[in-house]
Design a protein around this motif. Sequence first.
Motif, PDB file in Angstrom:
ATOM      1  N   VAL A 119       0.928  -1.413  -0.123  1.00  0.00           N
ATOM      2  CA  VAL A 119      -0.219  -0.003  -0.046  1.00  0.00           C
ATOM      3  C   VAL A 119       1.097   1.186  -0.187  1.00  0.00           C
ATOM      4  O   VAL A 119       0.561   2.175  -0.747  1.00  0.00           O
ATOM      5  CB  VAL A 119      -0.976   0.087   1.174  1.00  0.00           C
ATOM      6  N   LEU A 120       1.820   1.223   0.847  1.00  0.00           N
ATOM      7  CA  LEU A 120       2.643   2.453   0.874  1.00  0.00           C
ATOM      8  C   LEU A 120       3.271   2.993  -0.155  1.00  0.00           C
ATOM      9  O   LEU A 120       3.136   4.464  -0.807  1.00  0.00           O
ATOM     10  CB  LEU A 120       3.897   2.512   2.156  1.00  0.00           C
ATOM     11  N   ALA A 121       3.918   2.329  -1.150  1.00  0.00           N
ATOM     12  CA  ALA A 121       4.251   2.690  -2.424  1.00  0.00           C
ATOM     13  C   ALA A 121       3.282   3.101  -3.410  1.00  0.00           C
ATOM     14  O   ALA A 121       3.415   4.241  -3.910  1.00  0.00           O
ATOM     15  CB  ALA A 121       5.328   1.681  -2.908  1.00  0.00           C
ATOM     16  N   ALA A 122       2.068   2.548  -3.449  1.00  0.00           N
ATOM     17  CA  ALA A 122       1.046   3.009  -4.285  1.00  0.00           C
ATOM     18  C   ALA A 122       0.584   4.235  -3.748  1.00  0.00           C
ATOM     19  O   ALA A 122       0.281   5.012  -4.646  1.00  0.00           O
ATOM     20  CB  ALA A 122      -0.193   1.641  -4.149  1.00  0.00           C
ATOM     21  N   VAL A 123       0.369   4.377  -2.531  1.00  0.00           N
ATOM     22  CA  VAL A 123      -0.241   5.539  -2.131  1.00  0.00           C
ATOM     23  C   VAL A 123       0.735   6.740  -2.562  1.00  0.00           C
ATOM     24  O   VAL A 123       0.224   7.894  -2.917  1.00  0.00           O
ATOM     25  CB  VAL A 123      -0.652   5.663  -0.580  1.00  0.00           C
ATOM     26  N   ALA A 124       1.754   6.450  -2.096  1.00  0.00           N
ATOM     27  CA  ALA A 124       3.008   7.767  -2.358  1.00  0.00           C
ATOM     28  C   ALA A 124       2.849   8.017  -3.921  1.00  0.00           C
ATOM     29  O   ALA A 124       2.998   9.334  -4.218  1.00  0.00           O
ATOM     30  CB  ALA A 124       4.148   7.200  -1.705  1.00  0.00           C
ATOM     31  N   THR A 125       2.825   7.139  -4.697  1.00  0.00           N
ATOM     32  CA  THR A 125       2.885   7.272  -6.276  1.00  0.00           C
ATOM     33  C   THR A 125       1.498   8.031  -6.495  1.00  0.00           C
ATOM     34  O   THR A 125       1.755   8.820  -7.432  1.00  0.00           O
ATOM     35  CB  THR A 125       3.172   5.727  -7.006  1.00  0.00           C
ATOM     36  N   ALA A 126       0.428   7.358  -6.088  1.00  0.00           N
ATOM     37  CA  ALA A 126      -0.795   8.092  -6.471  1.00  0.00           C
ATOM     38  C   ALA A 126      -0.571   9.531  -5.999  1.00  0.00           C
ATOM     39  O   ALA A 126      -1.209  10.379  -6.957  1.00  0.00           O
ATOM     40  CB  ALA A 126      -1.759   7.464  -5.764  1.00  0.00           C
ATOM     41  N   VAL A 127      -0.400   9.790  -4.784  1.00  0.00           N
ATOM     42  CA  VAL A 127      -0.662  11.220  -4.512  1.00  0.00           C
ATOM     43  C   VAL A 127       0.351  12.032  -5.125  1.00  0.00           C
ATOM     44  O   VAL A 127       0.067  13.134  -5.755  1.00  0.00           O
ATOM     45  CB  VAL A 127      -0.276  11.290  -3.009  1.00  0.00           C
ATOM     46  N   ALA A 128       1.482  11.584  -5.329  1.00  0.00           N
ATOM     47  CA  ALA A 128       2.694  12.353  -6.252  1.00  0.00           C
ATOM     48  C   ALA A 128       2.304  12.666  -7.625  1.00  0.00           C
ATOM     49  O   ALA A 128       2.405  13.628  -8.326  1.00  0.00           O
ATOM     50  CB  ALA A 128       4.060  11.606  -6.214  1.00  0.00           C
ATOM     51  N   THR A 129       1.626  11.611  -8.326  1.00  0.00           N
ATOM     52  CA  THR A 129       1.286  11.795  -9.620  1.00  0.00           C
ATOM     53  C   THR A 129       0.284  12.574  -9.831  1.00  0.00           C
ATOM     54  O   THR A 129      -0.030  13.248 -10.921  1.00  0.00           O
ATOM     55  CB  THR A 129       0.905  10.246 -10.399  1.00  0.00           C
ATOM     56  N   THR A 130      -0.856  12.654  -8.953  1.00  0.00           N
ATOM     57  CA  THR A 130      -2.164  13.134  -9.150  1.00  0.00           C
ATOM     58  C   THR A 130      -2.053  14.575  -8.612  1.00  0.00           C
ATOM     59  O   THR A 130      -3.257  15.399  -8.780  1.00  0.00           O
ATOM     60  CB  THR A 130      -3.383  12.266  -9.007  1.00  0.00           C
ATOM     61  N   GLY A 131      -1.665  14.719  -7.311  1.00  0.00           N
ATOM     62  CA  GLY A 131      -1.753  15.662  -6.629  1.00  0.00           C
ATOM     63  C   GLY A 131      -3.165  15.795  -5.576  1.00  0.00           C
ATOM     64  O   GLY A 131      -3.550  16.736  -5.023  1.00  0.00           O
ATOM     65  N   LYS A 132      -3.838  14.617  -5.782  1.00  0.00           N
ATOM     66  CA  LYS A 132      -4.937  14.484  -5.005  1.00  0.00           C
ATOM     67  C   LYS A 132      -4.956  13.516  -3.892  1.00  0.00           C
ATOM     68  O   LYS A 132      -4.045  12.841  -3.556  1.00  0.00           O
ATOM     69  CB  LYS A 132      -6.228  13.646  -6.016  1.00  0.00           C
TER      70      LYS A 132
END
Length: 315
Positions: free
Chosen positions: A227-240
């Motif tokens: 989860v951690l890597a996915a959340v970090a990537t999601a937030v960094a990529t989208t700004g959401k």
Amino acid sequence: MPRFEQVLQRPVVVLDGGMSNALEDRGHDLSDDLWTARLLRDQPDELVAVHRAFFEAGADVATTASYQASVPGLVRAGLSAEAAAGLIRGSVDRARDAADEVAASTGRELCVAASVGPYGAVLADGSEYRGRYGVSTAALHDFHAPRLELLASAAPDVLAVETIPDLEEAEVLVPLLDALGLPAWFCYSVSGGETRAGQPLRAAYEVLAGSSAVVAVGVNCSAPADVLAAVATAVATTGKPGVAYPNRGETWDAGSSSWAGQGSFDLALAATWVQAGARLVGGCCRVGPADIAALATTLRGRRRREPVGHPGPSA
């Protein structure tokens, strides 16, 4: 401001856990192709009871029993198309019944999220954990569009687009969501730093970055360690804002329609997801009301313990 947008302003929003395991704990057999959607037809009061249990455990949001529900699937089970559509809309009503009941007695602001599962879920063969269905984008469009419209017509607070294994399915869903105009969160199912279909997470989340409807992005029904890597990537990529609600870490065996292996819902990991930008945190399959109660206590207690002036994990 719409209800979900108000709730999303909170430092942490606690989601519910797995509907299926909560129903099984109440003695229900979910081994047929309809899975939890069978209770929409047979015992809707049991769905209300599970939603209520998660709210009473501390969840702010109930996720409807529509994940595996579709008009064609319900018609195959013997319903008319009209009755099937009514049951899908009714999934939102049952969650709303529980939310209104708990809100009336507690004064809490509670939300209903209409679950939008992937195409693979209705196949009931485990393909939501593989993606690459071998169908055209037109077929995916024709599957998702009417179901999204049905769920939207029941006026949920938010759409929970979840367990999407493949960015190609996301590319079909995003324009449909933007056309509806309801807020949605969007979660992939991931494994080892990729989507279940083997695509890089950054590319997957880039599909969501420009969406006007998608207000939060993340991961669900995946191993807690991923989860951690996915959340970090999601937030960094989208700004959401991020979303995180993993399963217990077991593996789904489509042949036996059961979970295999050992898993645990480690509350210490949840704090790291919040630090990485997750605003909505809960659990998925095999995570029950007791787990959500512990999660709510941990995350809300953590916020209370932060010293004045601390920016907090979601700042």
